[in-house]
Design an enzyme around this catalytic site. Structure first.
Site: not given
Length: 436
Positions: A294, A337, A343, A352, A367, A373
């Protein structure tokens, strides 16, 4: 000045040298400030950057108006207690993920216009230092009538979530629906009408360098948001200009009001590269992996406000629109992450993919820097066992305001009944699956 959607026209491009006149011959030719402008209009320059800024960063427009902006009454303080500027460094913010459920429209929504309906969720930086951003929710139920607003602290990025907005600016009129965004430069006067009634959405107030299109690098000359898909207004003025208005100004984090004897929307012609624009996110050319892994979310950047550190933005505006996932042997939702950047996230419609159940349209999450997260338990389980065939993520639009500075929620946001105090529970079921 018309506000009917079917009568609006636009100019194409982002940061272009636009030129528009509502009355033929109103725009001077060959010079910006003739001794007497056509139709005895007043030339007025609005500078969105320092005069000596590099050419590629210089933003300014010349306006030709029936009365100059200096014609206004004395300013008096105006009360707007829910719109905050910059982060309150004295506010202790726990180093954990936060999420807010959608804010419901209040019972007195019919009495609230855009100015009074802005509620700050989190902010950082300093408007006077020209750094940082603020993330707001707006809740409005009444169009601004004979009332206008100008933000001297920063530019405003609109992300409507419920209901269209008709934004009348000095340069003309933009209609913006959910799925589209609008950007109003710092210092440009505007008002907001609500053709669909009560409206809710998100705002990014940017104190730093003006938003611009990101560099494309190895992506090449095409991709992401293309400049031609941005739309700027054409000149339009209120013909009944001798009508009293109230002008509300945000200046240094404080709000002020002044009476005027005329409409501020009296610009008959203008030219330059400082203008409000709108953009339909459906035109975003999404880039993704066609092999494995990704990619970083930076590939979804629509606009960026750079900082003095190359590659580390004051703010990136990122979207997660409909797209295909085709990666092989890959966990397809965003990975777990911890990020140097902070963010702030919202959801315009749909789901989402990393939070399919708990994140609702109109809600928000935060976050901050180095706060872990990632996908919740449901998303992890589904993605870990899914058949990896081409998959279309459809009917979804999430976005992110990503900043190098830590977001500090307001006291009101931390005490809000919409704060999801059980947010962390969405990861509680991720058990140790290690098998030696």
């Amino acid at each position: 000045m018309s506000t009917r959607a079917d009568s609006l026209a636009y100019q194409s491009g982002f940061g272009n040298e636009y030129a528009s006149e509502a009355l033929a011959g109103a725009l001077p030719q060959g010079r910006n400030s003739p001794q007497r402008a056509p139709f005895d209009l007043y030339p007025e320059l609005i500078s969105g950057s320092a005069f000596t800024a590099p050419r590629h960063e210089n933003r300014r427009s010349w306006l030709y108006r029936r009365r100059p902006s200096v014609v206004a009454g004395r300013y008096q303080p105006y009360a707007q207690a829910t719109w905050r500027t910059g982060g309150d460094k004295a506010q202790a913010v726990p180093p954990e993920p936060m999420r807010w459920h959608p804010t419901p429209l209040p019972a007195n929504i019919a009495d609230i216009d855009f100015i009074d309906g802005v509620h700050t969720v989190a902010a950082n930086g300093d408007a006077d230092a020209q750094s940082g951003v603020a993330a707001h929710i707006y809740l409005a139920g009444r169009s601004m009538e004979k009332r206008a607003f100008v933000n001297a602290d920063g530019e405003i990025l609109f992300v409507p979530q419920q209901g269209r907005l008709v934004i009348t600016s000095e340069m003309g009129v933009l209609e913006v629906k959910p799925g589209e965004i609008a950007l109003v430069p710092r210092g440009v006067v505007f008002k907001v009408a609500l053709p669909d009634g009560p409206s809710r959405g998100y705002l990014c107030e940017n104190y730093g360098a003006q938003f611009r299109l990101p560099e494309l690098g190895p992506i090449g000359s095409n991709g992401l948001a293309n400049a031609r898909d941005f739309q700027a207004p054409v000149a339009a003025y209120e013909h009944d200009g001798e009508v009293a208005y109230e002008l509300v100004k945000k200046f240094g984090g404080h709000f002020w009001r002044a009476p005027t004897s005329h409409s501020p929307f009296n610009v008959v012609a203008w030219h330059g590269n400082l203008s409000p624009v709108k953009y339909d996110t459906a035109n975003f050319m999404t880039i993704g992996s066609i092999s494995f892994d990704h990619p970083d979310p930076s590939i979804f950047t629509v606009l960026t406000s750079p900082s003095d550190t190359p590659g580390t933005a004051n703010c990136d505006f990122v979207i997660f629109p409909p797209r295909w996932l085709v990666m092989e042997n890959t966990f397809r939702p965003p990975w777990y992450h911890r990020n140097l950047m902070s963010e702030f996230m919202g959801l315009v419609y749909g789901e989402y993919d990393a939070k399919p159940g708990g994140f609702k349209p109109g809600g928000a999450s935060l976050h901050n820097a180095m706060v872990p997260h990632g996908p919740d338990e449901e998303a992890f389980d589904k993605a870990s066992h899914a058949e990896l065939k081409p998959q279309k993520l459809d009917n979804t639009l999430a976005f992110m305001f990503e900043s190098r500075y830590r977001f500090i929620p307001t006291e009101a946001a931390l005490q809000s009944p919409q704060l999801d105090t059980d947010y962390a529970d969405c990861w509680a079921g991720l058990e140790d699956q290690f098998k030696s």
